[in-house]
Design a protein around this motif. Structure first.
Motif, PDB file in Angstrom:
ATOM      1  N   HIS A 180     -94.782 -20.055  22.009  1.00  0.00           N
ATOM      2  CA  HIS A 180     -94.323 -19.165  23.077  1.00  0.00           C
ATOM      3  C   HIS A 180     -94.702 -19.636  24.473  1.00  0.00           C
ATOM      4  O   HIS A 180     -94.380 -18.954  25.452  1.00  0.00           O
ATOM      5  CB  HIS A 180     -94.889 -17.753  22.849  1.00  0.00           C
ATOM      6  N   VAL A 203     -98.915 -11.809  19.996  1.00  0.00           N
ATOM      7  CA  VAL A 203     -97.834 -12.502  19.299  1.00  0.00           C
ATOM      8  C   VAL A 203     -97.622 -11.810  17.954  1.00  0.00           C
ATOM      9  O   VAL A 203     -98.558 -11.633  17.176  1.00  0.00           O
ATOM     10  CB  VAL A 203     -98.174 -13.991  19.100  1.00  0.00           C
ATOM     11  N   ASN A 247     -84.841 -13.018  18.520  1.00  0.00           N
ATOM     12  CA  ASN A 247     -86.142 -13.667  18.554  1.00  0.00           C
ATOM     13  C   ASN A 247     -87.143 -12.752  19.262  1.00  0.00           C
ATOM     14  O   ASN A 247     -86.902 -12.309  20.388  1.00  0.00           O
ATOM     15  CB  ASN A 247     -86.054 -15.008  19.284  1.00  0.00           C
ATOM     16  N   LYS A 283     -90.251 -11.742  21.276  1.00  0.00           N
ATOM     17  CA  LYS A 283     -91.131 -12.303  22.289  1.00  0.00           C
ATOM     18  C   LYS A 283     -92.522 -11.677  22.181  1.00  0.00           C
ATOM     19  O   LYS A 283     -92.687 -10.617  21.583  1.00  0.00           O
ATOM     20  CB  LYS A 283     -90.552 -12.050  23.680  1.00  0.00           C
ATOM     21  N   GLN A 289     -96.434  -7.631  25.934  1.00  0.00           N
ATOM     22  CA  GLN A 289     -97.237  -7.718  27.141  1.00  0.00           C
ATOM     23  C   GLN A 289     -97.483  -6.318  27.692  1.00  0.00           C
ATOM     24  O   GLN A 289     -96.612  -5.446  27.622  1.00  0.00           O
ATOM     25  CB  GLN A 289     -96.546  -8.589  28.188  1.00  0.00           C
ATOM     26  N   ASN A 332     -93.066  -5.193  27.212  1.00  0.00           N
ATOM     27  CA  ASN A 332     -92.375  -5.521  25.957  1.00  0.00           C
ATOM     28  C   ASN A 332     -93.247  -5.067  24.808  1.00  0.00           C
ATOM     29  O   ASN A 332     -94.462  -5.291  24.802  1.00  0.00           O
ATOM     30  CB  ASN A 332     -92.097  -7.017  25.821  1.00  0.00           C
ATOM     31  N   ASN A 339     -86.854  -6.747  20.659  1.00  0.00           N
ATOM     32  CA  ASN A 339     -87.632  -6.611  21.880  1.00  0.00           C
ATOM     33  C   ASN A 339     -87.295  -5.284  22.558  1.00  0.00           C
ATOM     34  O   ASN A 339     -86.159  -4.803  22.481  1.00  0.00           O
ATOM     35  CB  ASN A 339     -87.342  -7.775  22.829  1.00  0.00           C
TER      36      ASN A 339
END
Length: 753
Positions: free
Chosen positions: A460, A490, A512, A514, A517, A550, A567
């Motif tokens: 990442h 992660v 995908n 991510k 955060q 996210n 996401n």
């Protein structure tokens, strides 16, 4: 005549003086440090004294006879000793006090990666000693945390009873669990390996609530739990603690230490747990509690070095065989589609160590390695997984004037492979990182901590996490702390989401994923109050706000047969306030009370949704009272949780959308008259509460766990039929509390120091 009177008075005075010529004196200490201000009382009299600055005390002019001496000090376990005095004797009696509560100003390490007094730490750290957990004895750390405010052990499956730890409403994957500061328990072991840490080796547990990614990296988003094991040098020579329950559970903890010449001291701890008594009180033909056989062996070495610098090595082996399912299941049905069962074989190896470099500067090299092998079946769905985690870290602790600096670098190796379609090839990654923090002490009242961490994830890219903390110490008993920082994580779905493994729902990953955060701010206030008669009240309040830019939140609502991951197209927020109150009274009463109110939600397309399995409010308590004349301690512990939104299988699902407010309460009686021995007994779940109260069923389609009689429409949704009036499929994920009813327990402890 006057002479006769004088002579009589003189004789009376001499006789009186002869009757009051005995005394008691000694010293009071704790952790090899003299205790100043401990209260020494002669029971059932008005005679009381306080230890001086050297921990010494004395009672003079005592009449020969029998006395009971009680010693108490805030934060220490009150003790009592019987003494027989004779004439003209100064009886010497020393006392050693053990830690009792978590408001002590003891040394903590978790908040800043260095040993500091709790009152001096800019990061609020909660500490819990073994005395706290003995108030409600459990077979593992997972269950023991149920009486910690703001921390909730969450079961994730009605069948196999695996679970994780929620902190302030955030799910288990957001909680990092450390052993002696090393990230041993993560990934797969967060779900399956938190059990089996021998309680005999527990020195204390330190808890930090809120992101700590700037020091500990990924997974420390919601907070972290640091399980600190005993130093072999200070551990008992031998300890044993065993108990059994009326349900047939049996748990045994053994610990001993030995000196290996002048080279080292070794500490060994073993935990064995067994439960093989299938019970089905709710009548759904499924086991109410998972059957388990577990063994864990832990060994820790401390090596003696001429420089007195630290060198320690520790290792643990863990094996567990657990299963739950239909009452007629046995291992011959494992992996088949005739009788449903969830069977999990878990085997783990762990190694961790710390070595202080032989140089003038204070530099510490730490390392850990875990190898986790799991062989599981959920009905006829197999889940075979292997995870390896290697971690090495070097820190440099440096003080320059009013700056307390910490520099560090670390590298983490992750290997994960399983037999699912989501893992076509093994997931292997390296995460190197560097971090720095500077605690600046402006004066005795004001200090600031600045910190930052840079990680490079081979999958990442770069991740940067800053940190800020401010501490204002108005007085020794009034402390305000403000903390702010960022967090990241992660995601690996199949190491943390049990519902993705059972086969009851299809897993859909739309894109995908991510890294998650977040931004966090936390305000903490600690107040200590001491009364003139030796009573103590401590109050600690925290308010927090965490904003996720996210977040990977499983979607159970869109399709009842699917778990959808993507996401976050919006934001998620967790906010709340919690308060801990600790009260100690000289009459033997002690109260530890906690309450938390929080709001955990996500917002997408301007629609705010409350997240699943997060309670609005919760409370915990531990009320203890000592009956010194009977040598009995009484502990009444419990918790209460507000309603949580639960994962239903559609609009026709007759189960409640929200759980009721519920409470688990326990009582324990401990008899401690005999030296080195404690006998304890009590009742768990006094109210006999279980999740099936008020629900037609807990496990959906328990009569058809392989969905053989379920008809599906072209879109894959279950259809309403006479055999399936609610249009459901088999699903054991509707779980929010333990399904084990009232039970008694009896145990015995022995400690040889």
């Amino acid at each position: 005549m006057k002479k006769i009177i004088y002579i009589a008075l003189a004789l009376i005075a001499q006789i009186s003086n002869a009757q009051d010529n005995a005394s008691i004196s000694g010293n009071v200490s704790s952790n090899d440090i003299s205790v100043n201000g401990a209260v020494i009382k002669i029971v059932e009299t008005s005679r009381t004294t306080i230890t001086d600055s050297l921990g010494n005390y004395m009672f003079e002019k005592l009449t020969p006879g029998k006395y009971k001496i009680r010693v108490s000090y805030i934060g220490k376990k009150t003790i009592q000793e019987n003494i027989v005095l004779i004439q003209n004797v100064n009886f010497q009696q020393d006392f050693y006090l053990e830690n009792e509560d978590h408001f002590l100003d003891e040394v903590v390490i978790t908040g800043t990666l260095k040993a500091v007094r709790r009152s001096e730490s800019p990061v609020p750290v909660e500490t819990y000693s073994p005395v706290f957990f003995k108030k409600n004895p459990t077979s593992n750390i997972f269950e023991a945390l149920q009486n910690v405010n703001g921390v909730r052990p969450q079961l994730n499956c009605n069948v196999c009873n695996t679970g994780d730890i929620h902190i302030n409403g955030l799910e288990g994957p957001y909680t990092l669990v450390l052993i002696d500061g090393m990230p041993i328990v993560s990934g797969l072991s967060t779900v399956y390996g938190l059990s089996g840490i021998p309680n005999s080796l527990l020195e204390r547990i330190e808890i930090v609530k809120g992101p700590a990614s700037s020091l500990y990296g990924s997974e420390a988003v919601g907070g972290l739990i640091n399980i600190i094991t005993k130093n072999p040098k200070g551990a008992p020579v031998f300890s044993a603690d065993g108990f059994t329950t009326s349900w047939g559970e049996a748990n045994l903890d053994l610990g001993f230490k030995a000196n290996v010449g002048k080279t080292a001291t070794v500490l060994v701890g073993t935990n064995y747990f067994n439960y093989d008594n299938p019970i089905d009180n709710n009548g759904d033909n499924f086991t109410d509690v998972t059957l388990q056989e577990r063994i864990s062996v832990f060994q820790k070495w401390n090596f003696n070095r001429k420089s007195n610098k630290l060198f320690s090595l520790a290792g643990r082996y863990f094996y567990e065989d657990r299963w739950g399912g239909e009452m007629q299941w046995n291992k011959s049905f494992r992996g088949g589609d005739e009788v449903y069962g969830e069977s999990i074989y878990t085997e783990r190896y762990e190694l961790l160590g710390a070595y202080e470099l032989p140089i003038k500067e204070k530099m510490l090299l730490s390392f850990s390695y875990t190898d986790h092998d799991q062989n599981s079946v959920y009905g006829n769905t197999k889940y075979l997984a292997r995870q390896k985690i290697g971690f090495t870290q070097l820190t440099w602790d440096k003080k320059i004037k009013n700056h307390d600096l910490l520099f560090g670098t670390a590298i983490r190796y992750n290997f994960y492979d399983d037999n699912t379609t989501a893992t076509v090839t093994a997931d292997e990654s390296w995460i190197p990182s560097i971090f720095v923090q500077d605690e600046i002490k402006f004066n005795e009242k004001n200090s600031v901590l600045l910190g930052a961490r840079y990680d490079y994830n081979s999958s990442h890219g770069s991740i940067f996490t800053p940190r800020f903390a401010y501490k204002y110490k108005a007085t020794a008993n009034d402390i305000i702390r403000l903390n702010a920082g960022t967090g990241f994580r992660v995601v690996n779905l199949f190491t943390e989401e049990h519902a993705a493994l059972t086969g009851a729902r299809d897993v859909i990953v739309l894109e995908n994923l991510k890294p998650e955060q977040s931004y966090n701010v936390n305000l903490n206030y600690l107040k200590k109050m001491y009364t003139g008669n030796g009573n103590f009240i401590g109050i600690e309040t925290s308010a927090w706000y965490t904003y996720f830019t996210n977040s990977i939140i499983p979607d159970y609502d869109t399709n009842p047969n699917q778990i959808i991951y993507k996401n976050l197209d919006g934001f998620a927020v967790t906010k709340g306030i919690s308060t801990n109150v600790d009260m100690t009274f000289q009459n033997g009463l002690k109260l530890i009370l906690g309450a938390t109110y929080m709001d955990v939600s996500k917002t997408e397309d301007d629609i705010k949704t409350r997240q699943i399995l997060t309670e609005k409010f919760s409370g915990t308590w531990a009320i203890s009272y000592r009956l010194p004349k009977l040598f009995i301690d009484i502990d009444y512990t419990g918790n209460v949780y507000g309603p949580m939104r639960l994962p239903l299988l559609g609009e026709l699902d007759p189960r409640k959308e929200y759980s009721p407010t519920f409470s688990i309460q326990n009582i324990q009686f401990t008899f401690n008259k005999f030296k080195n021995f404690e006998i304890y007994a009590g009742i768990k779940n006094l109210l006999n509460w279980t999740p099936n109260n008020g629900n037609p069923f807990i496990i959906a389609r328990a009569n058809d766990p392989f969905d053989k009689n379920v008809q599906f429409d072209p879109s894959g949704k279950a259809m309403v039929t006479p055999d399936n009036p609610y249009g459901l499929t088999f699903d054991p994920a509707y779980v929010y509390g333990p399904n084990q009813g009232i039970r008694s327990f009896f145990g015995l402890r022995y400690t040889l120091k």
